[in-house]
Design an enzyme around this catalytic site. Structure first.
Site, PDB file in Angstrom:
ATOM      1  N   LYS A   1       0.891  -1.380  -0.004  1.00  0.00           N
ATOM      2  CA  LYS A   1       0.054  -0.119   0.028  1.00  0.00           C
ATOM      3  C   LYS A   1       0.902   1.093  -0.050  1.00  0.00           C
ATOM      4  O   LYS A   1       0.642   1.999  -0.820  1.00  0.00           O
ATOM      5  CB  LYS A   1      -0.687  -0.011   1.223  1.00  0.00           C
ATOM      6  CG  LYS A   1      -2.065  -1.073   1.056  1.00  0.00           C
ATOM      7  CD  LYS A   1      -2.823  -1.327   2.349  1.00  0.00           C
ATOM      8  CE  LYS A   1      -4.004  -2.578   2.037  1.00  0.00           C
ATOM      9  NZ  LYS A   1      -4.696  -2.697   3.257  1.00  0.00           N
TER      10      LYS A   1
ATOM     11  N   GLN B   1      -5.120  -1.824   9.595  1.00  0.00           N
ATOM     12  CA  GLN B   1      -4.791  -3.227   9.082  1.00  0.00           C
ATOM     13  C   GLN B   1      -5.317  -4.216   9.754  1.00  0.00           C
ATOM     14  O   GLN B   1      -5.215  -4.238  10.884  1.00  0.00           O
ATOM     15  CB  GLN B   1      -3.439  -3.410   8.682  1.00  0.00           C
ATOM     16  CG  GLN B   1      -3.014  -4.490   7.721  1.00  0.00           C
ATOM     17  CD  GLN B   1      -3.607  -4.561   6.333  1.00  0.00           C
ATOM     18  OE1 GLN B   1      -3.561  -3.407   5.907  1.00  0.00           O
ATOM     19  NE2 GLN B   1      -4.117  -5.585   5.890  1.00  0.00           N
TER      20      GLN B   1
ATOM     21  N   ASP C   1     -11.472   2.424   3.836  1.00  0.00           N
ATOM     22  CA  ASP C   1     -11.541   1.001   3.766  1.00  0.00           C
ATOM     23  C   ASP C   1     -13.184   0.563   3.643  1.00  0.00           C
ATOM     24  O   ASP C   1     -13.746  -0.445   3.242  1.00  0.00           O
ATOM     25  CB  ASP C   1     -11.038   0.169   4.913  1.00  0.00           C
ATOM     26  CG  ASP C   1      -9.802  -0.634   4.540  1.00  0.00           C
ATOM     27  OD1 ASP C   1      -9.660  -0.704   3.314  1.00  0.00           O
ATOM     28  OD2 ASP C   1      -9.120  -0.981   5.551  1.00  0.00           O
TER      29      ASP C   1
END
Ligand code: NDP
Length: 280
Positions: free
Chosen positions: A53, A97, A120
């Site tokens: 990322k 994460q 997200d």
């Protein structure tokens, strides 16, 4: 018939190039997009994803910062960091994460992220917005699935879409996105009876289960579009949930694994971050 491949790697590359141009413009206006990634503990797979990322951000000129925290961090300290990032004007998108180490409350952590930075799309407000048709962040893999189908110029409205898998991060948002595009959506899961028959109805079959080669050739209607979200490691090789070699003899279009949905996830994360900066 041999299916045409939907090349996710190439399409993700196109999206990144488009975004790089947009970032250049935003930088000129003094609004460089910024992404913060919070990594807790030392899960090797998570470390790889986070590195990917960060590199993807660098490639297109997005500012990125990774906060690596020890697995023993307290819930309170983690929430403090999220509060800080919520206030930071350089940060337009933030993600934690997953999975988190045991002892940390994942849903409390996700709910603490500002919905306006939740790239997200896991915050309950964004989940709700997706279902009621409002503007908000959409989870990246499902957004990538829709983008692949749209860029392959596959008609969706009125078509029969069968989704296998109903997880919060893939299946459910996929259902919602295709419903929003006016597909007739069927959802299948581990308790579905006659799974093969359900799949064989699909004009567009989307599979997100995590079982190697679950979907066989005779489960697929000739001429269907098959999107394989699954990532499974078999004998050291990555394979999807679809028996690619045989299914590609009947499908019209199919995504490979690797190189299909996978590369789209990070492309859509970048897009969400750039869009958030553009809105700021
Ligand atoms: P989950 O394990 O959370 O969900 C799996 C779903 O599949 C569940 O809804 C489950 O049903 C259903 N299922 C399990 N077994 C069967 C079966 N035999 N027949 C029909 N349905 C079944 O997985 P995720 O949604 O997180 O991920 C799915 C796959 O996608 C994985 O391979 C994962 O690695 C991959 N993935 C890929 C990404 C990418 O490309 N970037 C990102 C995220 C995931 P039930 O609800 O009844 O238990």
């Amino acid at each position: 018939m041999t299916a045409r491949i939907i090349d996710g790697k190439a399409i993700a590359g196109e999206i990144r190039s488009e975004l790089a141009l947009q970032v250049k413009q935003l930088v000129k206006e003094g609004r460089r997009p910024g992404l913060a990634v919070v990594l807790v503990g030392d899960n090797p797979a998570s470390e790889v994803y986070v590195r990917m990322k960060k590199r993807a951000c660098e490639e297109i000129g997005v500012y990125s910062v990774v906060h690596s925290l020890p697995a023993e961090i307290t819930q309170e300290k983690l929430l403090d960091l999220i509060d800080e990032l919520n206030q930071d004007p350089k940060i337009h998108g933030m993600l934690v994460q997953l999975p988190l180490p045991s002892g940390l409350d994942e849903s409390a952590v996700i709910s603490r992220i500002s919905p306006e930075k939740d790239v997200d799309g896991f915050h309950p407000l964004n989940v709700g917005r997706l279902w009621i048709g409002g503007e908000g962040f959409v989870p990246c893999t499902p957004a990538g699935v829709l983008e692949l189908v749209q860029r392959a110029e596959v008609p969706i409205s009125g078509k029969k879409v069968v989704v296998v898998g109903r997880s919060n991060i893939v299946g459910k948002p996929v259902i919602s996105l295709f419903l929003r595009e006016n597909a007739t959506v069927t959802v299948c899961h581990s308790r579905t009876e006659n799974l093969a028959e359900e799949c064989a109805q699909a004009d567009i079959l989307i599979v997100a289960v995590g079982r190697p080669h679950l979907v066989k050739k005779d489960w697929v209607k000739p001429g269907a579009v098959v999107i394989d979200v699954g990532i499974n490691r078999v004998d050291g090789k990555l394979v999807g949930d679809v028996d690619f070699e045989n299914v590609s003899q009947v499908a019209a279009l199919i995504t490979p694994v690797p190189g299909g949905v996978g590369p789209m996830t990070i492309a859509m994360l970048l897009k969400a971050t750039v869009d958030a900066a553009a809105r700021s």
